[in-house]
Design a protein around this motif. Sequence first.
Motif, PDB file in Angstrom:
ATOM      1  N   LEU A 276       0.864  -1.171   0.000  1.00  0.00           N
ATOM      2  CA  LEU A 276       0.000   0.000   0.000  1.00  0.00           C
ATOM      3  C   LEU A 276       0.904   1.226   0.000  1.00  0.00           C
ATOM      4  O   LEU A 276       1.807   1.343   0.833  1.00  0.00           O
ATOM      5  CB  LEU A 276      -0.906   0.016   1.233  1.00  0.00           C
ATOM      6  CG  LEU A 276      -1.967  -1.077   1.318  1.00  0.00           C
ATOM      7  CD1 LEU A 276      -2.728  -0.967   2.641  1.00  0.00           C
ATOM      8  CD2 LEU A 276      -2.943  -0.969   0.151  1.00  0.00           C
ATOM      9  N   ASP A 277       0.681   2.138  -0.934  1.00  0.00           N
ATOM     10  CA  ASP A 277       1.507   3.333  -1.053  1.00  0.00           C
ATOM     11  C   ASP A 277       1.353   4.226   0.175  1.00  0.00           C
ATOM     12  O   ASP A 277       0.377   4.110   0.927  1.00  0.00           O
ATOM     13  CB  ASP A 277       1.115   4.111  -2.312  1.00  0.00           C
ATOM     14  CG  ASP A 277       1.475   3.357  -3.586  1.00  0.00           C
ATOM     15  OD1 ASP A 277       2.427   2.566  -3.544  1.00  0.00           O
ATOM     16  OD2 ASP A 277       0.796   3.568  -4.613  1.00  0.00           O
ATOM     17  N   PRO A 278       2.300   5.139   0.383  1.00  0.00           N
ATOM     18  CA  PRO A 278       2.205   6.040   1.537  1.00  0.00           C
ATOM     19  C   PRO A 278       0.870   6.782   1.583  1.00  0.00           C
ATOM     20  O   PRO A 278       0.401   7.309   0.573  1.00  0.00           O
ATOM     21  CB  PRO A 278       3.373   7.008   1.312  1.00  0.00           C
ATOM     22  CG  PRO A 278       4.367   6.214   0.522  1.00  0.00           C
ATOM     23  CD  PRO A 278       3.549   5.351  -0.384  1.00  0.00           C
ATOM     24  N   HIS A 279       0.262   6.810   2.762  1.00  0.00           N
ATOM     25  CA  HIS A 279      -1.016   7.482   2.963  1.00  0.00           C
ATOM     26  C   HIS A 279      -1.157   7.835   4.434  1.00  0.00           C
ATOM     27  O   HIS A 279      -0.316   7.483   5.244  1.00  0.00           O
ATOM     28  CB  HIS A 279      -2.177   6.583   2.511  1.00  0.00           C
ATOM     29  CG  HIS A 279      -2.282   5.293   3.260  1.00  0.00           C
ATOM     30  ND1 HIS A 279      -1.410   4.230   3.061  1.00  0.00           N
ATOM     31  CD2 HIS A 279      -3.136   4.882   4.238  1.00  0.00           C
ATOM     32  CE1 HIS A 279      -1.723   3.232   3.850  1.00  0.00           C
ATOM     33  NE2 HIS A 279      -2.766   3.594   4.595  1.00  0.00           N
ATOM     34  N   ARG A 280      -2.230   8.515   4.785  1.00  0.00           N
ATOM     35  CA  ARG A 280      -2.453   8.891   6.177  1.00  0.00           C
ATOM     36  C   ARG A 280      -3.941   8.917   6.466  1.00  0.00           C
ATOM     37  O   ARG A 280      -4.775   8.998   5.550  1.00  0.00           O
ATOM     38  CB  ARG A 280      -1.819  10.243   6.491  1.00  0.00           C
ATOM     39  CG  ARG A 280      -2.561  11.433   5.883  1.00  0.00           C
ATOM     40  CD  ARG A 280      -1.921  12.740   6.323  1.00  0.00           C
ATOM     41  NE  ARG A 280      -0.694  13.025   5.598  1.00  0.00           N
ATOM     42  CZ  ARG A 280       0.227  13.868   6.028  1.00  0.00           C
ATOM     43  NH1 ARG A 280       0.086  14.472   7.193  1.00  0.00           N
ATOM     44  NH2 ARG A 280       1.303  14.104   5.310  1.00  0.00           N
ATOM     45  N   HIS A 281      -4.276   8.841   7.763  1.00  0.00           N
ATOM     46  CA  HIS A 281      -5.655   8.959   8.227  1.00  0.00           C
ATOM     47  C   HIS A 281      -5.703   9.998   9.334  1.00  0.00           C
ATOM     48  O   HIS A 281      -4.728  10.173  10.077  1.00  0.00           O
ATOM     49  CB  HIS A 281      -6.171   7.625   8.777  1.00  0.00           C
ATOM     50  CG  HIS A 281      -6.058   6.480   7.829  1.00  0.00           C
ATOM     51  ND1 HIS A 281      -6.951   6.262   6.806  1.00  0.00           N
ATOM     52  CD2 HIS A 281      -5.147   5.477   7.744  1.00  0.00           C
ATOM     53  CE1 HIS A 281      -6.601   5.177   6.138  1.00  0.00           C
ATOM     54  NE2 HIS A 281      -5.502   4.690   6.683  1.00  0.00           N
ATOM     55  N   ALA A 282      -6.828  10.662   9.450  1.00  0.00           N
ATOM     56  CA  ALA A 282      -7.003  11.597  10.562  1.00  0.00           C
ATOM     57  C   ALA A 282      -7.091  10.827  11.882  1.00  0.00           C
ATOM     58  O   ALA A 282      -6.576  11.277  12.911  1.00  0.00           O
ATOM     59  CB  ALA A 282      -8.254  12.441  10.349  1.00  0.00           C
ATOM     60  N   LYS A 283      -7.740   9.667  11.857  1.00  0.00           N
ATOM     61  CA  LYS A 283      -7.848   8.833  13.046  1.00  0.00           C
ATOM     62  C   LYS A 283      -6.591   7.976  13.213  1.00  0.00           C
ATOM     63  O   LYS A 283      -5.935   7.628  12.239  1.00  0.00           O
ATOM     64  CB  LYS A 283      -9.086   7.932  12.953  1.00  0.00           C
ATOM     65  CG  LYS A 283     -10.407   8.682  13.022  1.00  0.00           C
ATOM     66  CD  LYS A 283     -11.597   7.727  12.941  1.00  0.00           C
ATOM     67  CE  LYS A 283     -12.914   8.498  13.107  1.00  0.00           C
ATOM     68  NZ  LYS A 283     -14.093   7.605  13.013  1.00  0.00           N
ATOM     69  N   SER A 284      -6.284   7.669  14.474  1.00  0.00           N
ATOM     70  CA  SER A 284      -5.203   6.727  14.737  1.00  0.00           C
ATOM     71  C   SER A 284      -5.666   5.331  14.358  1.00  0.00           C
ATOM     72  O   SER A 284      -6.864   5.062  14.253  1.00  0.00           O
ATOM     73  CB  SER A 284      -4.806   6.774  16.212  1.00  0.00           C
ATOM     74  OG  SER A 284      -4.320   8.058  16.565  1.00  0.00           O
TER      75      SER A 284
ATOM     76  N   GLY B 225      -2.642  11.040  11.395  1.00  0.00           N
ATOM     77  CA  GLY B 225      -1.838  12.003  10.658  1.00  0.00           C
ATOM     78  C   GLY B 225      -0.484  11.506  10.216  1.00  0.00           C
ATOM     79  O   GLY B 225       0.187  12.168   9.410  1.00  0.00           O
ATOM     80  N   ALA B 226      -0.037  10.353  10.722  1.00  0.00           N
ATOM     81  CA  ALA B 226       1.286   9.831  10.367  1.00  0.00           C
ATOM     82  C   ALA B 226       1.250   9.197   8.977  1.00  0.00           C
ATOM     83  O   ALA B 226       0.407   8.346   8.699  1.00  0.00           O
ATOM     84  CB  ALA B 226       1.753   8.813  11.395  1.00  0.00           C
ATOM     85  N   VAL B 227       2.153   9.613   8.116  1.00  0.00           N
ATOM     86  CA  VAL B 227       2.250   9.029   6.775  1.00  0.00           C
ATOM     87  C   VAL B 227       2.882   7.646   6.896  1.00  0.00           C
ATOM     88  O   VAL B 227       3.936   7.483   7.527  1.00  0.00           O
ATOM     89  CB  VAL B 227       3.090   9.921   5.845  1.00  0.00           C
ATOM     90  CG1 VAL B 227       3.242   9.263   4.475  1.00  0.00           C
ATOM     91  CG2 VAL B 227       2.451  11.294   5.702  1.00  0.00           C
ATOM     92  N   HIS B 228       2.236   6.636   6.305  1.00  0.00           N
ATOM     93  CA  HIS B 228       2.754   5.273   6.430  1.00  0.00           C
ATOM     94  C   HIS B 228       2.509   4.488   5.151  1.00  0.00           C
ATOM     95  O   HIS B 228       1.548   4.733   4.426  1.00  0.00           O
ATOM     96  CB  HIS B 228       2.106   4.550   7.620  1.00  0.00           C
ATOM     97  CG  HIS B 228       0.609   4.545   7.595  1.00  0.00           C
ATOM     98  ND1 HIS B 228      -0.151   5.652   7.917  1.00  0.00           N
ATOM     99  CD2 HIS B 228      -0.277   3.562   7.295  1.00  0.00           C
ATOM    100  CE1 HIS B 228      -1.440   5.351   7.814  1.00  0.00           C
ATOM    101  NE2 HIS B 228      -1.542   4.088   7.427  1.00  0.00           N
ATOM    102  N   ALA B 229       3.421   3.557   4.874  1.00  0.00           N
ATOM    103  CA  ALA B 229       3.295   2.632   3.752  1.00  0.00           C
ATOM    104  C   ALA B 229       3.368   1.229   4.316  1.00  0.00           C
ATOM    105  O   ALA B 229       4.074   0.981   5.292  1.00  0.00           O
ATOM    106  CB  ALA B 229       4.408   2.860   2.736  1.00  0.00           C
ATOM    107  N   MET B 230       2.634   0.296   3.709  1.00  0.00           N
ATOM    108  CA  MET B 230       2.565  -1.062   4.243  1.00  0.00           C
ATOM    109  C   MET B 230       2.924  -2.089   3.182  1.00  0.00           C
ATOM    110  O   MET B 230       2.689  -1.886   1.992  1.00  0.00           O
ATOM    111  CB  MET B 230       1.155  -1.362   4.757  1.00  0.00           C
ATOM    112  CG  MET B 230       0.731  -0.506   5.916  1.00  0.00           C
ATOM    113  SD  MET B 230      -0.900  -0.983   6.526  1.00  0.00           S
ATOM    114  CE  MET B 230      -1.129   0.251   7.804  1.00  0.00           C
ATOM    115  N   LYS B 231       3.481  -3.211   3.665  1.00  0.00           N
ATOM    116  CA  LYS B 231       3.779  -4.339   2.804  1.00  0.00           C
ATOM    117  C   LYS B 231       3.299  -5.602   3.489  1.00  0.00           C
ATOM    118  O   LYS B 231       3.559  -5.817   4.677  1.00  0.00           O
ATOM    119  CB  LYS B 231       5.285  -4.435   2.528  1.00  0.00           C
ATOM    120  CG  LYS B 231       5.661  -5.570   1.577  1.00  0.00           C
ATOM    121  CD  LYS B 231       7.151  -5.537   1.248  1.00  0.00           C
ATOM    122  CE  LYS B 231       7.527  -6.632   0.268  1.00  0.00           C
ATOM    123  NZ  LYS B 231       8.964  -6.607  -0.070  1.00  0.00           N
TER     124      LYS B 231
END
Length: 270
Positions: free
Chosen positions: A38-46, A78-84
Amino acid sequence: MPLLNDLSDETDWVEPDDVPRPVVTYGFASETFGDFELDPHRHAKSQLLLVQRGALSCEVEGGLWIVPPRSAIWIPGGAVHAMKVTGALEGYGAFVAPDVAVHLPATCSAVSVTPLLRELLIRSANLPLLYEEGGANSRLVTVLLDELAAAKAEDLHLPMPTHPRLRRIIDHMMATPADRGTLDAWADRAGMSTRTLERLIRRETGMSFGRWRQQFSVILAVRWLAGGASIQQVAGDLGYESVPSFVTMFRKALGTSPGRYMAERHAGRC
Protein backbone atom coordinates in the motif's frame (compact mmCIF):
# COMPACT_ATOMS: atom_id res chain seq x y z
CA MET A 1 -18.42 -3.25 9.57
CA PRO A 2 -18.12 -5.79 6.71
CA LEU A 3 -15.21 -8.21 6.55
CA LEU A 4 -12.73 -7.00 3.95
CA ASN A 5 -11.33 -9.76 1.75
CA ASP A 6 -10.03 -10.47 -1.73
CA LEU A 7 -13.54 -10.57 -3.17
CA SER A 8 -15.00 -7.56 -1.39
CA ASP A 9 -16.74 -5.03 -3.61
CA GLU A 10 -15.12 -1.59 -3.34
CA THR A 11 -18.52 -0.22 -2.29
CA ASP A 12 -18.20 -2.25 0.95
CA TRP A 13 -15.47 0.08 2.14
CA VAL A 14 -16.43 3.16 4.13
CA GLU A 15 -13.68 5.65 4.97
CA PRO A 16 -13.26 5.33 8.76
CA ASP A 17 -12.40 9.02 9.10
CA ASP A 18 -15.93 9.79 7.91
CA VAL A 19 -17.70 7.59 10.48
CA PRO A 20 -18.92 9.63 13.49
CA ARG A 21 -17.94 7.10 16.14
CA PRO A 22 -14.95 7.07 18.55
CA VAL A 23 -13.82 3.64 17.29
CA VAL A 24 -14.43 1.95 13.95
CA THR A 25 -13.29 -1.70 13.83
CA TYR A 26 -13.20 -4.13 10.91
CA GLY A 27 -11.86 -7.57 10.05
CA PHE A 28 -9.67 -8.21 7.02
CA ALA A 29 -8.62 -11.38 5.20
CA SER A 30 -6.50 -11.93 2.13
CA GLU A 31 -5.74 -15.33 0.60
CA THR A 32 -3.33 -13.74 -1.86
CA PHE A 33 0.03 -15.47 -1.47
CA GLY A 34 3.04 -13.33 -2.22
CA ASP A 35 3.68 -9.69 -1.40
CA PHE A 36 1.60 -6.61 -2.05
CA GLU A 37 2.07 -3.03 -0.94
CA LEU A 38 0.00 0.00 0.00
CA ASP A 39 1.51 3.33 -1.05
CA PRO A 40 2.21 6.04 1.54
CA HIS A 41 -1.02 7.48 2.96
CA ARG A 42 -2.45 8.89 6.18
CA HIS A 43 -5.65 8.96 8.23
CA ALA A 44 -7.00 11.60 10.56
CA LYS A 45 -7.85 8.83 13.05
CA SER A 46 -5.20 6.73 14.74
CA GLN A 47 -5.04 3.10 13.64
CA LEU A 48 -4.40 -0.26 15.31
CA LEU A 49 -3.75 -3.26 13.06
CA LEU A 50 -3.77 -6.73 14.65
CA VAL A 51 -2.26 -9.57 12.62
CA GLN A 52 -3.72 -13.04 13.16
CA ARG A 53 -2.01 -14.77 10.23
CA GLY A 54 0.79 -13.68 7.93
CA ALA A 55 3.07 -10.70 8.48
CA LEU A 56 2.76 -6.99 7.93
CA SER A 57 5.58 -4.48 7.65
CA CYS A 58 5.00 -0.77 7.94
CA GLU A 59 7.34 2.14 7.30
CA VAL A 60 6.36 5.27 9.21
CA GLU A 61 8.34 8.51 9.21
CA GLY A 62 11.86 7.15 9.49
CA GLY A 63 11.14 3.76 11.03
CA LEU A 64 10.31 0.24 9.87
CA TRP A 65 8.04 -1.99 11.96
CA ILE A 66 7.32 -5.70 11.53
CA VAL A 67 4.03 -7.13 12.82
CA PRO A 68 4.01 -10.95 13.21
CA PRO A 69 0.96 -13.01 14.25
CA ARG A 70 -0.52 -12.12 17.65
CA SER A 71 1.01 -8.65 17.51
CA ALA A 72 -0.29 -5.30 16.32
CA ILE A 73 0.97 -1.94 15.16
CA TRP A 74 -0.27 1.39 16.46
CA ILE A 75 -0.14 4.30 13.97
CA PRO A 76 -1.03 7.76 15.31
CA GLY A 77 -3.46 9.88 13.35
CA GLY A 78 -1.84 12.00 10.66
CA ALA A 79 1.29 9.83 10.37
CA VAL A 80 2.25 9.03 6.78
CA HIS A 81 2.75 5.27 6.43
CA ALA A 82 3.30 2.63 3.75
CA MET A 83 2.56 -1.06 4.24
CA LYS A 84 3.78 -4.34 2.80
CA VAL A 85 2.02 -7.68 3.28
CA THR A 86 3.81 -11.04 3.21
CA GLY A 87 1.70 -14.06 2.28
CA ALA A 88 -1.90 -14.65 3.30
CA LEU A 89 -3.03 -12.10 5.86
CA GLU A 90 -5.82 -12.15 8.42
CA GLY A 91 -6.51 -9.72 11.21
CA TYR A 92 -8.46 -6.80 12.57
CA GLY A 93 -8.12 -3.05 12.32
CA ALA A 94 -9.45 -0.32 14.59
CA PHE A 95 -9.55 3.40 13.81
CA VAL A 96 -9.62 5.62 16.90
CA ALA A 97 -10.83 9.22 16.89
CA PRO A 98 -8.32 11.83 18.11
CA ASP A 99 -10.64 13.15 20.83
CA VAL A 100 -11.06 9.92 22.85
CA ALA A 101 -10.62 10.42 26.59
CA VAL A 102 -7.94 7.77 27.24
CA HIS A 103 -4.19 8.34 26.91
CA LEU A 104 -2.89 6.59 23.79
CA PRO A 105 0.64 6.50 22.32
CA ALA A 106 1.72 9.60 20.41
CA THR A 107 4.26 7.68 18.33
CA CYS A 108 4.15 4.58 16.16
CA SER A 109 4.85 1.31 17.97
CA ALA A 110 4.47 -2.46 17.68
CA VAL A 111 2.40 -3.79 20.56
CA SER A 112 1.77 -7.20 22.09
CA VAL A 113 -1.92 -8.10 22.04
CA THR A 114 -3.49 -9.70 25.12
CA PRO A 115 -6.26 -12.28 24.67
CA LEU A 116 -8.74 -9.75 26.07
CA LEU A 117 -7.72 -7.04 23.60
CA ARG A 118 -7.95 -9.53 20.74
CA GLU A 119 -11.45 -10.62 21.78
CA LEU A 120 -12.56 -7.00 22.12
CA LEU A 121 -11.35 -6.26 18.59
CA ILE A 122 -13.22 -9.30 17.25
CA ARG A 123 -16.39 -8.36 19.12
CA SER A 124 -16.30 -4.70 18.09
CA ALA A 125 -15.67 -5.67 14.45
CA ASN A 126 -19.12 -7.27 14.49
CA LEU A 127 -20.88 -4.11 15.64
CA PRO A 128 -22.96 -2.13 13.13
CA LEU A 129 -20.97 0.62 11.46
CA LEU A 130 -23.13 3.25 13.19
CA TYR A 131 -23.56 1.38 16.46
CA GLU A 132 -25.82 2.88 19.10
CA GLU A 133 -23.96 5.08 21.55
CA GLY A 134 -24.60 5.39 25.27
CA GLY A 135 -25.30 1.71 25.99
CA ALA A 136 -23.60 -1.68 25.94
CA ASN A 137 -21.77 -0.98 22.67
CA SER A 138 -20.21 2.17 24.08
CA ARG A 139 -19.10 0.29 27.19
CA LEU A 140 -17.49 -2.35 24.98
CA VAL A 141 -15.59 0.35 23.08
CA THR A 142 -14.49 1.97 26.36
CA VAL A 143 -12.99 -1.30 27.61
CA LEU A 144 -11.28 -1.75 24.22
CA LEU A 145 -9.67 1.68 24.55
CA ASP A 146 -8.55 0.94 28.12
CA GLU A 147 -6.90 -2.32 27.00
CA LEU A 148 -5.24 -0.55 24.08
CA ALA A 149 -3.82 2.11 26.40
CA ALA A 150 -2.34 -0.63 28.62
CA ALA A 151 -0.79 -2.66 25.75
CA LYS A 152 2.96 -3.29 25.99
CA ALA A 153 5.35 -2.33 23.22
CA GLU A 154 7.42 -4.98 21.38
CA ASP A 155 10.95 -4.50 20.10
CA LEU A 156 10.18 -5.05 16.42
CA HIS A 157 11.22 -1.60 15.27
CA LEU A 158 14.09 -0.69 12.97
CA PRO A 159 15.08 3.02 12.88
CA MET A 160 15.62 4.11 9.29
CA PRO A 161 18.29 6.79 8.62
CA THR A 162 17.63 9.66 6.24
CA HIS A 163 21.22 10.59 5.30
CA PRO A 164 21.58 9.92 1.51
CA ARG A 165 24.75 7.83 1.84
CA LEU A 166 23.29 5.76 4.64
CA ARG A 167 20.09 5.21 2.69
CA ARG A 168 22.13 3.86 -0.23
CA ILE A 169 23.75 1.35 2.14
CA ILE A 170 20.36 0.41 3.60
CA ASP A 171 18.81 0.00 0.15
CA HIS A 172 21.65 -2.34 -0.81
CA MET A 173 21.18 -4.34 2.39
CA MET A 174 17.47 -4.63 1.69
CA ALA A 175 18.18 -5.90 -1.83
CA THR A 176 20.95 -8.33 -0.74
CA PRO A 177 20.29 -9.30 2.90
CA ALA A 178 22.76 -12.22 2.69
CA ASP A 179 25.66 -9.79 2.26
CA ARG A 180 27.53 -10.01 5.59
CA GLY A 181 30.15 -7.40 4.69
CA THR A 182 32.21 -5.84 7.47
CA LEU A 183 31.80 -2.27 8.70
CA ASP A 184 34.98 -1.35 6.81
CA ALA A 185 33.60 -2.85 3.60
CA TRP A 186 30.30 -0.96 3.87
CA ALA A 187 32.12 2.28 4.62
CA ASP A 188 34.31 1.80 1.56
CA ARG A 189 31.23 1.23 -0.63
CA ALA A 190 29.69 4.44 0.69
CA GLY A 191 32.87 6.42 0.07
CA MET A 192 33.42 7.39 3.71
CA SER A 193 35.69 6.42 6.55
CA THR A 194 34.72 3.70 8.99
CA ARG A 195 34.61 6.25 11.80
CA THR A 196 32.31 8.55 9.81
CA LEU A 197 29.91 5.70 8.98
CA GLU A 198 29.77 4.60 12.61
CA ARG A 199 29.17 8.17 13.77
CA LEU A 200 26.41 8.80 11.21
CA ILE A 201 24.52 5.57 11.87
CA ARG A 202 24.63 6.17 15.63
CA ARG A 203 23.47 9.77 15.23
CA GLU A 204 20.55 8.86 12.96
CA THR A 205 19.38 5.60 14.55
CA GLY A 206 20.70 5.67 18.12
CA MET A 207 22.43 2.33 17.46
CA SER A 208 25.89 1.14 16.56
CA PHE A 209 26.26 -0.28 13.06
CA GLY A 210 26.51 -3.83 14.43
CA ARG A 211 23.41 -3.43 16.62
CA TRP A 212 21.45 -1.91 13.73
CA ARG A 213 22.39 -4.75 11.39
CA GLN A 214 21.39 -7.33 14.01
CA GLN A 215 18.00 -5.68 14.40
CA PHE A 216 17.69 -5.57 10.61
CA SER A 217 18.28 -9.34 10.51
CA VAL A 218 15.69 -9.93 13.25
CA ILE A 219 13.11 -7.81 11.44
CA LEU A 220 13.58 -9.71 8.17
CA ALA A 221 13.65 -13.07 9.96
CA VAL A 222 10.33 -12.42 11.69
CA ARG A 223 8.76 -11.27 8.42
CA TRP A 224 9.93 -14.35 6.50
CA LEU A 225 9.11 -16.84 9.25
CA ALA A 226 5.60 -15.41 9.57
CA GLY A 227 5.26 -15.75 5.80
CA GLY A 228 5.96 -19.50 6.03
CA ALA A 229 9.72 -19.75 5.41
CA SER A 230 11.70 -22.41 7.29
CA ILE A 231 14.38 -21.56 9.84
CA GLN A 232 17.00 -23.10 7.53
CA GLN A 233 15.84 -20.98 4.61
CA VAL A 234 15.85 -17.77 6.66
CA ALA A 235 19.32 -18.47 8.04
CA GLY A 236 20.65 -18.97 4.52
CA ASP A 237 18.86 -15.92 3.08
CA LEU A 238 20.39 -13.77 5.82
CA GLY A 239 23.89 -15.04 5.01
CA TYR A 240 24.51 -17.07 8.16
CA GLU A 241 26.99 -19.92 7.71
CA SER A 242 24.98 -22.21 9.98
CA VAL A 243 21.51 -22.47 11.47
CA PRO A 244 22.85 -22.51 15.07
CA SER A 245 24.60 -19.16 14.58
CA PHE A 246 21.35 -17.64 13.29
CA VAL A 247 19.35 -19.14 16.17
CA THR A 248 21.87 -17.74 18.67
CA MET A 249 21.49 -14.25 17.20
CA PHE A 250 17.69 -14.51 17.21
CA ARG A 251 17.57 -15.76 20.81
CA LYS A 252 19.90 -12.97 21.95
CA ALA A 253 17.67 -10.34 20.33
CA LEU A 254 14.20 -11.64 21.29
CA GLY A 255 14.90 -13.91 24.24
CA THR A 256 13.73 -17.14 22.60
CA SER A 257 14.46 -19.35 19.60
CA PRO A 258 12.81 -18.59 16.23
CA GLY A 259 10.87 -21.88 16.35
CA ARG A 260 9.42 -21.18 19.79
CA TYR A 261 8.77 -17.53 18.93
CA MET A 262 6.62 -18.43 15.92
CA ALA A 263 4.95 -21.37 17.71
CA GLU A 264 3.78 -18.99 20.43
CA ARG A 265 2.48 -16.58 17.83
CA HIS A 266 0.46 -19.26 16.03
CA ALA A 267 -0.79 -20.73 19.31
CA GLY A 268 -2.24 -17.31 20.10
CA ARG A 269 -4.41 -17.23 16.99
CA CYS A 270 -8.14 -17.38 17.39
